[in-house]
Design an enzyme around this catalytic site. Sequence first.
Site, mmCIF file in Angstrom:
data_model
loop_
_atom_site.group_PDB
_atom_site.id
_atom_site.type_symbol
_atom_site.label_atom_id
_atom_site.label_comp_id
_atom_site.label_asym_id
_atom_site.label_seq_id
_atom_site.Cartn_x
_atom_site.Cartn_y
_atom_site.Cartn_z
ATOM 1 N N LYS A 40 3.717 -2.087 -2.357
ATOM 2 C CA LYS A 40 2.468 -1.463 -2.561
ATOM 3 C C LYS A 40 1.518 -2.570 -2.940
ATOM 4 O O LYS A 40 0.930 -2.663 -4.030
ATOM 5 C CB LYS A 40 3.026 -0.679 -3.918
ATOM 6 N N ASP A 62 4.067 4.654 -0.253
ATOM 7 C CA ASP A 62 4.074 6.214 -0.190
ATOM 8 C C ASP A 62 3.891 6.758 1.105
ATOM 9 O O ASP A 62 4.348 7.764 1.505
ATOM 10 C CB ASP A 62 2.664 6.637 -1.175
#
Length: 333
Positions: free
Chosen positions: A171, A204
């Site tokens: 991320k 994600d």
Amino acid sequence: MTHEITLIPGDGIGPEITEAVVRILDAAGVSINWDRHDAGQLAVERTGQPLPEALLDSIRERKVALKGPVTTPVGRGFTSVNVGLRKALDLFVNLRPVANLPGLDTRFDNVDLVIVRENTEDLYSGLEHVVVPGVVESLKITTAQAATRIAEFAFEYARRHGRRRVTAVHKANIMKLGDGLFLESFRTVAARYPDIQSDDRIIDAACMQLVMRPEQFDVLVLPNLYGDIVSDLCAGLVGGLGVVPGANLGTTTAVFEAVHGTAPDIAGRDIANPTALLLSALLMLRHIGEDAAADRIRQALEATVRAGVRTRDLGGTVGTRAFADEIISRLAA
Ligand code: NAI
């Protein structure tokens, strides 16, 4: 030859599934002298320590252990035995191959990926403190050293096992420094492996792609927490936690254990699926050079599954012991 191996039966379903696996390995003719040790709550009751030094010494000496799951008290009590073991023995790799078990129908039939999870730092460093009442800070640690060695392991693994691509999951768009360092270290290592393709995904988006088209993934390398979550997600792609194996690897020692936990909801009822621990034991057999025995047990397991023999988690009614007996009966064939 007789192998010297540490055995940690663990808590919950641990003793039932380790007993099943030990019986199958024995029936396959693998000669193992098991050195049994308690960990967690049982060890606290007997020795006052959740992770007794005698257990660590046993693994250091034997270099190999097979481990059942161990309870981690939530929000109180002793710190995680699993995290403690990984740190004490510097087991910096958590390897979790996720593939369809032939004969077991699941949502996907083409999953064959390998999760390489960094096992020593990130949010698992256990560094948490109360800043002021009502505010807690949990430290997410990333070092270039740990990020580099896990990336090196992933590329070396890909090379040795004929895998074509390694994908870093991160991320770094938000945690520009921490996950940024993980990604930068990955890219530096990737440049040294021109024969292996490399790319990266944001965590994600990777989760969405994994549940839509898991077949596009080969080797995944992830920081500790994402690796923990994504491996359970991937287990769900191929039939659940009962069928996914794992290994914690360091430079000198290896501890083999399933991805799942102690399953307290079904413990002591002879209904747990021993397959995940058995597949972990097969990784162990290959690690100690018992490839022929691993192949024979794998064939017996596949024949058992193809014959429709199922534990409860997979929609059947066969108990843990009976499932092991079914495999053992097919070993002789
Ligand atoms: P869990 O993996 O124990 O259970 C989740 C669900 O999967 C439960 O419904 C359980 O019945 C089922 N399940 C798991 N393994 C199964 C098997 N072999 N056969 C059939 N069904 C199975 O996860 P949970 O409930 O979050 O954790 C329970 C305890 O285990 C906690 O104390 C946790 O800290 C510990 N744990 C230990 C691990 C280890 O020792 N490596 C890993 C994960 C959790």
